[in-house]
Scaffold this active site. Structure first.
Site, PDB file in Angstrom:
ATOM      1  N   THR A 199      47.535  38.093  45.992  1.00  0.00           N
ATOM      2  CA  THR A 199      48.799  38.517  45.383  1.00  0.00           C
ATOM      3  C   THR A 199      48.983  40.034  45.469  1.00  0.00           C
ATOM      4  O   THR A 199      50.086  40.531  45.289  1.00  0.00           O
ATOM      5  CB  THR A 199      48.859  38.099  43.908  1.00  0.00           C
ATOM      6  OG1 THR A 199      47.715  38.622  43.216  1.00  0.00           O
ATOM      7  CG2 THR A 199      48.867  36.581  43.776  1.00  0.00           C
ATOM      8  N   GLY A 201      41.123  34.507  42.433  1.00  0.00           N
ATOM      9  CA  GLY A 201      40.644  33.141  42.318  1.00  0.00           C
ATOM     10  C   GLY A 201      39.445  32.956  41.423  1.00  0.00           C
ATOM     11  O   GLY A 201      38.887  31.860  41.357  1.00  0.00           O
ATOM     12  N   GLU A 239      39.112  32.552  38.325  1.00  0.00           N
ATOM     13  CA  GLU A 239      39.257  31.517  37.291  1.00  0.00           C
ATOM     14  C   GLU A 239      38.894  30.134  37.810  1.00  0.00           C
ATOM     15  O   GLU A 239      38.629  29.220  37.026  1.00  0.00           O
ATOM     16  CB  GLU A 239      40.695  31.485  36.761  1.00  0.00           C
ATOM     17  CG  GLU A 239      40.996  32.547  35.721  1.00  0.00           C
ATOM     18  CD  GLU A 239      41.000  33.946  36.300  1.00  0.00           C
ATOM     19  OE1 GLU A 239      40.580  34.877  35.601  1.00  0.00           O
ATOM     20  OE2 GLU A 239      41.409  34.114  37.470  1.00  0.00           O
ATOM     21  N   ASN A 242      36.920  39.740  36.854  1.00  0.00           N
ATOM     22  CA  ASN A 242      36.111  39.028  35.868  1.00  0.00           C
ATOM     23  C   ASN A 242      35.101  38.098  36.517  1.00  0.00           C
ATOM     24  O   ASN A 242      35.107  37.852  37.715  1.00  0.00           O
ATOM     25  CB  ASN A 242      37.027  38.213  34.959  1.00  0.00           C
ATOM     26  CG  ASN A 242      37.917  37.259  35.755  1.00  0.00           C
ATOM     27  OD1 ASN A 242      38.951  37.676  36.270  1.00  0.00           O
ATOM     28  ND2 ASN A 242      37.537  36.006  35.869  1.00  0.00           N
ATOM     29  N   ASP A 260      37.221  37.807  30.278  1.00  0.00           N
ATOM     30  CA  ASP A 260      38.204  38.059  31.328  1.00  0.00           C
ATOM     31  C   ASP A 260      38.687  39.509  31.293  1.00  0.00           C
ATOM     32  O   ASP A 260      39.847  39.798  31.575  1.00  0.00           O
ATOM     33  CB  ASP A 260      39.386  37.085  31.220  1.00  0.00           C
ATOM     34  CG  ASP A 260      40.338  37.167  32.418  1.00  0.00           C
ATOM     35  OD1 ASP A 260      39.902  37.605  33.497  1.00  0.00           O
ATOM     36  OD2 ASP A 260      41.524  36.803  32.275  1.00  0.00           O
ATOM     37  N   CYS A 266      50.547  26.704  33.624  1.00  0.00           N
ATOM     38  CA  CYS A 266      51.865  26.672  34.262  1.00  0.00           C
ATOM     39  C   CYS A 266      52.958  26.155  33.330  1.00  0.00           C
ATOM     40  O   CYS A 266      54.109  26.593  33.422  1.00  0.00           O
ATOM     41  CB  CYS A 266      51.837  25.793  35.507  1.00  0.00           C
ATOM     42  SG  CYS A 266      50.917  26.489  36.890  1.00  0.00           S
TER      43      CYS A 266
END
Length: 698
Positions: free
Chosen positions: A171, A187, A189, A266, A311, A622
Site C-alpha cells: 500500500t 501483511g 497481521e 509489528n 501492534d 471490514c
C-alpha cells in the site's frame, strides 16, 4: 554514490531529461513541482511557496476537481512534474491530469484481483508513486512493482516482489535513490516475514533485499551478521508465522551520510506469548533501521518498542532535520510512532537524543534515557499477565500512517494525533488460521462494543483526534486543534505560514502555522485522510488533495464512534485549489442506506457464542466492530440477504462476490459456522433496531 553526487552535482549523476539524482537532491528548492512522496528526501512536507498565505487564504477556491472510479479509501500523495499531476487511487490505479485544467491525460489499471482485498488489513488503499527518468513506479496491492511510461501511462516492466501465495500486500509509495527503486510490503497481521527490496529502475532486476527479522533455522548458517544478532532476541518457532516486521510505509534518505532509513512494523502475531514464548526484544520489530541504499547493508537501528505486543509499529512517518539542541547543531531523525512517544535521534549514529509522550500514554511511564527503552507498566504486558489490558494508545496508534509536516521557521512538527484506547484480551490456547482472518493472538470479539447506549456514547466521547504542533527541541506541545473524532488527514506546511489538513468529518482546512488559528475551510463532502501537496504553474500556486473516506478506522470501529459527525460517506475525488478559484462541487448526494429491518433471530446460545468470536476474527476488520458497519463497505445489519440463508452461504461460504473483494471463507469456516455468522448479524441487527442511537443513523 549519491553522497558523492551531492557534492558534485554538475559533474554527473544526470539521468537524461527526466527526474535524476540532481532533481531529487534539490527537490526541496523546486517550488514548481512535487517529485517525491514527502516532497524531499528529508520527508519534511514543507513548501516555501507563499502566494497562498495567512492574508490571502480567504480567497482560496476550488480550481477544478476530478471524480474517481474507486469508492474506497483515498490515501495518496500526488506527484506533480512539469505541470502534470499523477495520482494513485484505491485498488492501485494510476491517473494523470493536466495540473492547471484538470483534463485527464491517461489512466492505468493494474487489474488487481478482487480477492486480494482479504489480504489487506486496512482497506485497498495506495499512498502514491515514485519517479525516476521518464518513468513512474507503482506498488500494487497484490505485491507487484510496476514501471510506467510517465508520458503515456504504458507499462514498461512489472516484477512480483512477494510470494503471492501468502498474505502480502503493498500500500506504500516506492522511493528512488540513484536509480534504485525501493519497495516494502504489508501483511504482518496475517503471518508473513517483512523485508524491503531494491530494484533497478531501468530493467526491473532485483538488486538487494533486506529482511527485518530472521528466518527459519535452516537459514541461520548463511544469514548476515545483523540477522544473526537478531536471532538471539527471539524464542520458540517464531518463523512459523513469519515473525512480521513488514516495511509498509515510512522511508527517508540522507544523501550526505548516504543512509536510507526504514520504519519496521509489528510482530506476527501481535501477542508475543505466541510469537516468541519467553519474550526477547525480537529485533528488528518496531525499529528504525539505517541502511546503505547501494547494497542494503545494515548500519544501525533504534528499537522504540522492544518485544512489542500491541501492534506498536515504527512504520510511521520518518522525518529528517537539522536542529539546534543545547547550543549544538544536530542532524536528527524524528518520528512519532504508534506507541505515543516522540523520538529525536542522531541520524548518523542512531543515538537517542530525547523522547517524550506527545499524547496520553498508559502502557509506559516514560523512556529510560540511559537505555533508550520504554519504562513499561507491568499491567500492560497482557501477554505475560494473561489478563486483559485497555491500552492508550491502542492498536490504531497515537499516530498512524498519516504524514506529519515540519515548518523550519516555526521549528514545529505538526502531528495528526489519534486519542483512542484498545482492549487487548489474551486468548488461551489460541491457534493460527493460515487461510483467512487476522492472526494476532488475541480475542478480537471480547472487546466488541456492547448494545448499551451509555457505553457506546462514553466510548465515542473518549475517542478523539487532534492536530498537535510539537516542538522537537523542548519536546513539548506548542498548540493543538482538538477534533471530535480520530483519523484526520495528513499534513502540509508552507512558507505562507499555513498548515493544511483534511478532517474525518469532511472538511479541508488551513490553519496558522504559528498558533493554530483556523483561517479557511472547504466542505469536501467526504472524509479527507490523505495529505495535500502544493505546486505552481505559470506563476500561480495550487493546493491539491485526494478526498475519500476510508482506511481501517472507517471500516472497523468508525461506525461505532462517529457520534459527533454522523456517518461519513465516501465520495472519492481529487480536489485542486487556487486563489480566486470559482469551480463548484455538485450538491452532496444524500447518504442513502437501507434501514435496519432484520428477520427474526432463530439461533441458540452456543451458536451465538461461537459466531461472536468468528465475527470478531474474520469479519470485523471490514464490516465493523459488533457488526456496526461503515459507509465504505456493506453494513451487514442492513443486508438484503440476511433473510436468505442460501444466498448468504453462496456469498460467505462459496465466494460468489470474490471479484468485489468478498472472498469465500470455506477454507476456515464450515457451513454451520457461516450460518452462525448470519444469526449473529441478525441478533445484532435486532438489538440495534430496538436500541436506536449511535451507530444506527440512516
Amino acid at each position: 554514490m549519491l553522497a558523492a553526487c551531492a557534492a558534485l552535482l554538475l559533474a554527473g549523476c544526470n539521468n537524461g531529461d527526466g527526474i535524476d539524482a540532481e532533481a531529487l537532491l534539490g527537490a526541496g528548492e523546486d517550488t514548481a513541482n512535487w517529485i517525491t512522496y514527502g516532497r524531499d528526501y528529508a520527508e519534511q512536507r514543507f513548501s516555501p511557496l507563499d502566494q497562498i498565505n495567512a492574508e490571502t487564504v480567504g480567497d482560496l477556491g476550488l480550481a477544478w476537481y476530478a471524480d474517481l472510479d474507486t469508492r474506497r479509501g483515498q490515501e495518496a500523495t500526488p506527484l506533480v512534474i512539469d505541470g502534470k499531476i499523477y495520482v494513485t487511487t484505491a485498488w492501485s490505479k494510476v491517473k494523470a491530469y493536466d495540473g492547471k485544467t484538470g483534463a485527464l491525460l491517461w489512466e492505468f489499471d493494474p487489474q488487481v484481483p478482487g480477492e486480494t482485498a482479504v489480504k489487506a488489513c486496512c482497506d485497498v488503499v495506495n499512498r502514491g508513486l515514485a519517479a525516476w527518468g521518464d518513468k513512474l513506479f507503482l506498488g500494487t496491492l497484490d505485491g507487484r512493482l510496476i514501471a510506467l511510461d510517465r508520458e503515456t501511462g504504458a507499462q514498461v516492466w512489472s516484477e512480483v516482489t512477494v510470494d503471492q501465495s501468502k498474505a502480502y500486500t503493498i500500500t506504500g509509495a516506492p522511493r528512488v535513490i540513484d536509480g534504485r527503486v525501493l519497495i516494502g510490503n504489508g501483511g504482518a497481521e496475517y503471518g508473513v516475514r517483512g523485508y524491503v527490496s531494491a530494484y533497478d529502475a531501468d530493467s526491473g532486476d532485483m538488486l538487494w533485499r533486506f529482511y527485518t527479522v530472521p528466518g527459519a533455522p535452516d537459514e541461520a548458517a548463511d544469514e548476515p551478521e545483523y540477522l544473526a544478532r537478531a536471532r538471539e532476541t527471539w524464542n520458540g518457532e517464531f518463523w512459523d508465522l513469519g515473525g512480521g516486521g513488514t516495511v509498509w510505509d515510512a522511508m527517508a534518505y540522507d544523501a550526505e551520510l548516504d543512509l536510507l532509513y526504514i520504519g519496521v512494523g509489528n510482530g506476527s502475531p501481535w501477542n508475543q506469548a505466541y510469537r516468541s514464548p519467553g519474550g526477547g526484544d525480537n529485533l528488528y520489530l518496531s525499529s528504525i533501521v539505517a541502511l546503505r541504499p547501494e547494497t542494503g547493508e545494515y548500519v544501525w537501528h533504534y528499537q522504540s518498542t522492544p518485544g512489542e505486543t500491541w501492534d506498536f509499529t515504527a512504520t510511521q512517518h520518518i522525518m529528517l532535520a537539522d536542529l539546534t539542541i543545547d547550543g549544538q547543531q544536530r542532524k536528527v531523525l524524528m518520528q512519532a510512532p504508534k506507541n505515543g512517544f516522540f523520538y529525536v535521534i542522531d541520524r548518523a549514529t542512531g543515538e537517542l537524543i530525547s523522547a517524550n509522550n506527545y499524547t496520553q500514554v498508559n502502557w509506559a511511564t516514560g523512556i529510560d534515557m540511559a537505555t533508550g527503552r520504554p519504562i513499561e507498566n507491568p499491567e500492560a504486558r497482557f501477554d505475560k499477565t494473561g489478563r486483559p489490558f485497555v491500552s492508550v494508545p491502542g492498536a490504531g496508534g497515537a499516530h498512524n500512517w498519516h504524514p506529519m509536516a515540519f515548518h523550519p521557521d516555526e521549528g514545529l512538527v505538526y502531528i495528526p494525533v489519534i486519542e483512542a484506547g484498545f482492549p487487548y484480551f489474551p486468548e488461551a490456547n489460541w491457534q493460527p488460521d493460515r487461510n483467512r482472518g487476522f492472526n494476532v493472538g488475541i480475542d478480537q470479539s471480547a472487546g466488541a462494543m456492547p448494545a448499551d447506549e451509555a457505553v457506546r456514547r462514553g466510548a465515542a466521547a473518549g475517542t478523539r483526534g487532534a492536530l498537535v504542533a510539537w516542538d522537537p527541541v523542548t519536546q513539548t506541545e506548542r498548540w493543538r486543534v482538538q477534533y471530535p473524532g480520530p483519523w484526520n488527514g495528513g499534513l502540509l506546511a508552507t512558507g505562507g505560514g499555513l498548515v493544511f489538513q483534511g478532517t474525518a468529518a469532511g472538511m479541508f482546512k488551513a490553519y496558522s502555522a504559528a498558533d493554530g488559528r483556523e483561517l479557511w475551510s472547504f466542505p469536501a463532502q467526504t472524509g479527507v485522510v490523505a495529505p495535500s501537496v502544493t505546486y505552481t504553474i505559470d506563476g500561480e500556486q495550487y493546493v491539491a488533495v485526494m478526498a475519500g473516506w476510508g482506511g481501517i478506522w472507517a471500516l472497523a470501529p468508525g461506525g461505532v464512534l462517529n457520534e459527533t459527525s454522523g456517518p461519513v460517506p465516501n465520495i472519492s475525488r481529487l480536489l485542486v485549489f487556487k486563489l480566486g478559484g470559482t469551480a463548484q462541487l455538485p450538491p452532496a448526494p444524500p447518504l442513502a442506506r437501507r434501514p435496519i429491518d432484520p428477520p427474526a433471530y432463530t439461533g441458540n446460545a452456543a451458536q451465538l457464542t461461537r459466531a461472536t468470536y468468528d465475527f470478531g476474527r474474520y469479519c470485523g476488520a471490514c464490516h465493523g466492530d459488533a457488526a456496526i458497519g461503515s459507509t465504505v463497505l456493506p453494513d451487514l445489519r442492513r443486508s438484503a440477504v440476511l433473510d436468505n440463508a442460501q444466498t448468504w452461504q453462496t456469498i460467505v461460504h462459496d465466494g460468489a462476490l470474490a471479484a468485489n473483494g468478498m472472498v469465500g471463507f470455506s477454507q476456515s469456516l464450515s457451513a454451520e459456522r457461516i450460518e452462525g455468522l448470519r444469526q449473529y448479524v441478525i441478533f445484532r441487527a435486532n438489538q440495534d433496531k430496538e436500541l436506536g442511537g449511535i451507530g444506527n443513523q440512516p
